[in-house]
Design an enzyme around this catalytic site. Structure first.
Site, PDB file in Angstrom:
ATOM      1  N   HIS A 243       0.822  -1.210   0.000  1.00  0.00           N
ATOM      2  CA  HIS A 243       0.000   0.000   0.000  1.00  0.00           C
ATOM      3  C   HIS A 243       0.861   1.268   0.000  1.00  0.00           C
ATOM      4  O   HIS A 243       0.466   2.288  -0.582  1.00  0.00           O
ATOM      5  CB  HIS A 243      -0.960  -0.020   1.189  1.00  0.00           C
ATOM      6  CG  HIS A 243      -2.069  -1.019   1.031  1.00  0.00           C
ATOM      7  ND1 HIS A 243      -1.947  -2.332   1.422  1.00  0.00           N
ATOM      8  CD2 HIS A 243      -3.316  -0.903   0.504  1.00  0.00           C
ATOM      9  CE1 HIS A 243      -3.074  -2.978   1.154  1.00  0.00           C
ATOM     10  NE2 HIS A 243      -3.913  -2.136   0.599  1.00  0.00           N
ATOM     11  N   GLU A 356      -3.861  -3.272  10.234  1.00  0.00           N
ATOM     12  CA  GLU A 356      -4.860  -3.887   9.355  1.00  0.00           C
ATOM     13  C   GLU A 356      -5.860  -4.688  10.157  1.00  0.00           C
ATOM     14  O   GLU A 356      -7.003  -4.870   9.744  1.00  0.00           O
ATOM     15  CB  GLU A 356      -4.196  -4.790   8.311  1.00  0.00           C
ATOM     16  CG  GLU A 356      -5.183  -5.224   7.238  1.00  0.00           C
ATOM     17  CD  GLU A 356      -4.677  -6.349   6.357  1.00  0.00           C
ATOM     18  OE1 GLU A 356      -5.257  -6.553   5.282  1.00  0.00           O
ATOM     19  OE2 GLU A 356      -3.718  -7.028   6.745  1.00  0.00           O
ATOM     20  N   HIS A 411      -5.552   5.814   2.931  1.00  0.00           N
ATOM     21  CA  HIS A 411      -4.318   5.042   2.973  1.00  0.00           C
ATOM     22  C   HIS A 411      -3.085   5.939   3.123  1.00  0.00           C
ATOM     23  O   HIS A 411      -2.049   5.471   3.620  1.00  0.00           O
ATOM     24  CB  HIS A 411      -4.207   4.130   1.753  1.00  0.00           C
ATOM     25  CG  HIS A 411      -4.858   2.805   1.992  1.00  0.00           C
ATOM     26  ND1 HIS A 411      -4.216   1.774   2.630  1.00  0.00           N
ATOM     27  CD2 HIS A 411      -6.113   2.366   1.729  1.00  0.00           C
ATOM     28  CE1 HIS A 411      -5.035   0.742   2.738  1.00  0.00           C
ATOM     29  NE2 HIS A 411      -6.193   1.075   2.203  1.00  0.00           N
TER      30      HIS A 411
END
Length: 700
Positions: A243, A356, A411
């Protein structure tokens, strides 16, 4: 008419065909296949019409008689999820439903049993949930590595292109003979116009390959399930790195289009200025995907139908506890008041699993579910309490949430947490970076017909077969749509390395980054380091003396080959071959056609970086490149193997610089080299690579 019987492995492929139709409907490109299911497998909806159904579909030339299981699996939990809902891996309830199905499929004693229970489940659960669970199970069973998993694009084309084209596609399929059908053009600018500044990079966010990459990564790295499925080597760190690289790529794309770097979503109570209107159809729910108007405000979520109750304070509390853990370098285990130290070797992996919040989180009760709940709360911004009975928006779906500008703002904040942790680590000392007696003396890029150190970009068309996803069509056969995507001319890296010692193995690391910021000022190293994009990583046997290394851009350790992104099962490799297994697992990877940023017509100025590190320091025992997938090992790891690099992901750019280093040039050691380059964009469209099967080819 004599009928042929399909084998168990072949039958699995048909489970994906026209996924919203009942499993007993004829399958295959020409409707030539049929599952013969036991009486007990018919759902209540179809039991009364069972005999007429059998008669209607009795003309299929290929059949598969489904084994009747003596004991049927308990699917009460996944069956409780509405079949008209959007499935989301970020929703705990949905993940529990998926885990139930995945475990049932993993427990099947044989492939025949696997097909049988998969058939039984097919018509009883949500279609998106089913395809996700079936795909994860196939990727993680030892005996299904040769089973081709169709591209998500061909199963649900409505998730990737303007809904307006599908009435035209059905008309082509129902009326026009196969050999005379037109290729349907998908407009490139259907979601907005350039009055919306964010639309300047819509071609990147809405790229089919970019979104397929994200979908498949989450298949390979599920959040929930058995530990042997979830607990892959350095999984938390890979979540961070994959990411982080997406954000770096997106920022570079924005700079190419005269946009500032993405702004972090810091304050969850501020209006979200970016709107997004996806204009995508949802055939499972039989409605459009919801939109988000500009300046929408996040609210607490209370949706009984989704079993989701979530306050903004939950995210804020989790964030504050994570920040304390990062700043102190310590975390707590459940029922243990002794602080645990993050270490330089494993800290980023532990933190990735905490942020996460997969099942690998060492203390979810303490550190919450920040990443996933962020997706949840944004995906219901338009209807937080279900008063309008709207479904979740695309931020809840890993196959399409990269289309939305808010994905990158969220993100960017998640990435900030990782960078904040990395900044607590000591800078690399020069002795950790050098490779004694090895010097990189020259690097460059060469392309046919273009100047040295210049990469050419342009548009290209790709043709996609829609027929697999056109449910309940009366006719069969292929219908093609044509999408437009960014592409670059193939190029080579030319690297000259002087080895003044004996022959030894080196690791070649290739990155590039923008040279200037939004104000056209040269980047300082501490800012540029977060924008370096990995292009390739490979080992090379350095002989004593001069080494001239030539490497093709198509050999990148980051990317998925073009033909796998837009793959057709008609072009599947021979059964049992190494490429056959790779065809499935190697669906994970950044799309090759998006390796390079768009650039500009005048030539966007970047810097190419090459480092040759000592492979003795990089080697990992148990990293096996001889297995089925190493196309995109940098982002996806290796199947059933250790991650193939002992260094931290993103090395050497993952830490602050040592003392007195202000610029990237000052950061260099003799085994590194920096070279200016440009990316020049030409606004032209080239023809698609031919993907159509021959007339004699059958699918799936």
């Amino acid at each position: 008419m004599a009928k042929n019987s399909a084998g168990h492995v072949d039958a699995i492929g048909y489970l994906f065909d026209r996924p919203t139709e009942p499993v007993f409907n004829s399958k295959g490109g020409d409707g030539s296949f049929q599952f013969l299911i036991p009486d007990s497998y018919y759902t209540d909806k179809y039991k009364e019409a069972q005999q007429s159904i059998v008669t209607k579909f009795n003309s299929a030339s290929i059949t598969y008689k489904v084994k009747e299981m003596k004991t049927l699996p308990d699917i009460s939990l996944p069956a409780s999820m509405s079949r008209k809902q959007n499935f989301s891996v970020f929703n705990d309830y949905h993940r529990q439903c998926a885990t139930t199905i995945i475990n049932i499929l993993l427990d099947a004693k044989s492939i025949e049993d696997f097909v049988s229970v998969a058939i039984y489940i097919h018509d009883r659960v949500n279609t998106y949930l089913y395809i996700y669970s079936l795909s994860v199970a196939l990727l993680h069973r030892k005996d299904t590595t040769s089973v081709p998993i169709p591209s998500h694009l061909t199963l649900f084309p409505e998730l990737y292109m303007d809904k307006a084209i599908f009435s035209q596609a059905r008309e082509e399929e129902n009326i026009v003979p196969v050999g005379s059908r037109n290729v349907i053009d998908v407009p490139q600018d259907f979601s907005a116009s350039h009055l919306d500044l964010e639309h300047r990079v819509a071609y990147w966010r809405e790229d089919v390959g970019v979104n397929l990459c994200h979908w498949h990564w989450h298949l390979v790295y599920p959040l929930d399930g058995r530990r042997e499925v979830v607990n892959k080597d350095r999984r938390g760190e890979l979540f961070y790195y994959m990411h982080e690289q997406i954000i770096a790529r997106y920022n570079m794309e924005r700079l190419c289009n005269r946009l500032p770097r993405v702004r972090r979503l810091v304050d969850l109570r501020d209006p979200i200025i970016e709107g997004y209107f996806p204009k995508l159809d949802n055939t499972v729910a039989n409605r459009m995907w919801p939109s988000r108007h500009p300046n929408s405000v996040l609210k607490n979520i209370n949706r009984e139908s989704d079993r989701l109750k979530l306050d903004i304070q939950d995210l804020e509390r989790a964030r504050e506890r994570l920040l304390v853990a990062i700043d102190t370098g310590t975390y707590y285990l459940p029922n243990n008041n002794t602080p645990q130290q993050f270490t330089a070797e494993t800290g980023i992996d532990i933190l990735g699993n905490l942020i996460e919040a997969s099942i690998l989180s060492v203390n979810r009760a303490q550190y919450g579910n920040l990443h996933n709940d962020g997706h949840n709360i944004i995906s219901f911004i338009h209807d937080p309490d279900n008063r309008y009975q709207e479904l979740s928006a695309i931020m809840g779906d890993t196959s399409i949430n990269m289309r939305d500008p808010i994905f990158y703002r969220w993100h960017a904040y998640i990435n900030y947490l990782f960078e904040r942790y990395k900044d607590t680590l000591p800078p690399y000392e020069e002795k950790q970076l050098v490779f004694d007696n090895v010097q990189v003396t020259k690097i460059g890029i060469k392309t046919d017909r273009y100047p040295e150190n210049e990469v050419a970009t342009f548009w290209q068309n790709a043709e996609i077969d829609l027929s697999r996803g056109l449910d309940f069509a009366d006719s069969k056969g292929s219908v093609f749509a044509k999408v437009t995507h960014l592409q670059h001319a193939p190029f080579q890296y030319n690297i000259t390395v002087e080895n003044k010692g004996s022959a030894r193995m080196g690791t070649v690391r290739i990155f590039y980054a923008p040279k200037y910021d939004e104000r056209n000022r040269a980047f300082l190293f501490r800012d540029q380091k977060s924008l370096f994009i990995e292009l390739d990583r490979f080992t090379y046997n350095l002989r004593s003396g001069t080494n001239n290394i030539v490497r093709n851009s198509s050999d990148s350790s980051v990317t998925l080959p073009y033909e796998l992104t837009f793959r057709s099962l008609a072009n599947k490799p021979a059964a049992g071959s190494r490429n056959d297994e790779a065809f499935n697992f190697c669906g994970c990877g950044w799309p090759q056609h998006m390796l390079m940023a768009k650039g500009t017509s005048s030539g966007y100025e970047c810097q190419l970086f090459v480092m040759v590190s000592n492979n003795q320091n990089d080697q990992v025992q148990g990293a096996n490149f001889s297995k089925t997938c190493d196309d995109a090992s940098s982002y996806c790891g290796l199947r059933d193997s250790k991650y193939p690099d002992k260094q931290a992901m993103g090395f050497p750019f993952d830490r602050l610089p040592r003392a007195n280093v202000q610029t990237t040039q000052q950061f260099l050691t003799p085994n590194m080299k920096l070279q200016d380059m440009v990316i020049r964009f030409t606004d032209r469209v080239v023809a698609p690579i031919q993907q159509r099967p021959t007339a004699a080819t059958k699918r799936p």
